[in-house]
Design a protein around this motif. Structure first.
Motif, short mmCIF file in Angstrom:
data_model
loop_
_atom_site.label_atom_id
_atom_site.label_comp_id
_atom_site.label_asym_id
_atom_site.label_seq_id
_atom_site.Cartn_x
_atom_site.Cartn_y
_atom_site.Cartn_z
N SER A 19 12.31 -2.62 0.63
CA SER A 19 12.03 -2.07 1.94
C SER A 19 11.21 -0.79 1.80
CB SER A 19 13.33 -1.77 2.69
OG SER A 19 13.03 -1.13 3.91
N ILE A 20 10.15 -0.69 2.55
CA ILE A 20 9.31 0.51 2.50
C ILE A 20 10.03 1.69 3.16
CG2 ILE A 20 8.06 0.06 4.64
CD1 ILE A 20 6.51 1.43 1.45
N TYR A 21 10.92 1.41 4.09
CA TYR A 21 11.63 2.48 4.79
C TYR A 21 12.63 3.20 3.90
CZ TYR A 21 9.59 0.44 8.95
OH TYR A 21 8.71 -0.04 9.86
N HIS A 67 6.33 5.62 -2.62
CA HIS A 67 5.31 5.94 -1.61
C HIS A 67 4.05 6.49 -2.28
CE1 HIS A 67 7.43 5.10 2.10
NE2 HIS A 67 8.51 5.70 1.62
N SER A 68 4.23 7.32 -3.29
CA SER A 68 3.08 7.88 -4.00
C SER A 68 2.28 6.78 -4.70
CB SER A 68 3.53 8.90 -5.03
OG SER A 68 4.18 9.97 -4.39
N LEU A 127 -5.84 4.27 -2.29
CA LEU A 127 -7.02 5.10 -2.48
C LEU A 127 -7.95 4.51 -3.53
CD1 LEU A 127 -5.50 8.68 -2.27
CD2 LEU A 127 -6.99 7.55 -0.61
N LEU A 128 -7.39 3.99 -4.61
CA LEU A 128 -8.22 3.37 -5.64
C LEU A 128 -8.95 2.13 -5.11
CD1 LEU A 128 -5.94 3.67 -8.80
CD2 LEU A 128 -8.06 4.89 -8.32
N LEU A 129 -8.26 1.32 -4.34
CA LEU A 129 -8.90 0.14 -3.76
C LEU A 129 -9.98 0.53 -2.75
CD1 LEU A 129 -5.90 -2.32 -3.37
CD2 LEU A 129 -7.75 -2.40 -5.03
N ALA A 130 -9.74 1.57 -1.97
CA ALA A 130 -10.75 2.04 -1.03
C ALA A 130 -11.98 2.54 -1.77
CB ALA A 130 -10.17 3.13 -0.13
N ALA A 131 -11.78 3.22 -2.89
CA ALA A 131 -12.91 3.69 -3.69
C ALA A 131 -13.69 2.52 -4.28
CB ALA A 131 -12.41 4.61 -4.80
N VAL A 132 -13.00 1.48 -4.70
CA VAL A 132 -13.68 0.30 -5.24
C VAL A 132 -14.51 -0.39 -4.15
CG1 VAL A 132 -13.29 -2.04 -6.14
CG2 VAL A 132 -12.07 -0.10 -7.12
#
Length: 66
Positions: free
Chosen positions: A4-6, A13-14, A21-26
């Protein structure tokens, strides 16, 4: 293992934020590389439009000049 993410802890979470962020940069890098390839192609020139004489349209009491 936590499913569960909650109820996940700070480390989980980190890890999720870092992976995102790494996938967004790719994705951004791939998009920039494809955009850079299009600039090396031949540049097409658009024809210059030179307007002619004004045209008066009528048919009623109002006259429109275009």
């Amino acid at each position: 293992m936590n499913h569960s993410i909650y109820s996940a802890d700070r480390a989980t979470h980190s890890k999720i934020v870092i992976v995102a962020l790494l996938l967004a940069a790719v994705v951004a890098g791939v998009a920039v590389s494809f955009h850079a390839d299009t600039r090396t192609a031949a540049v097409e020139r658009a024809a210059v439009f030179k307007p002619g004489k004004p045209v008066v349209l009528g048919g009623s009491a109002a006259v429109a000049v275009r």
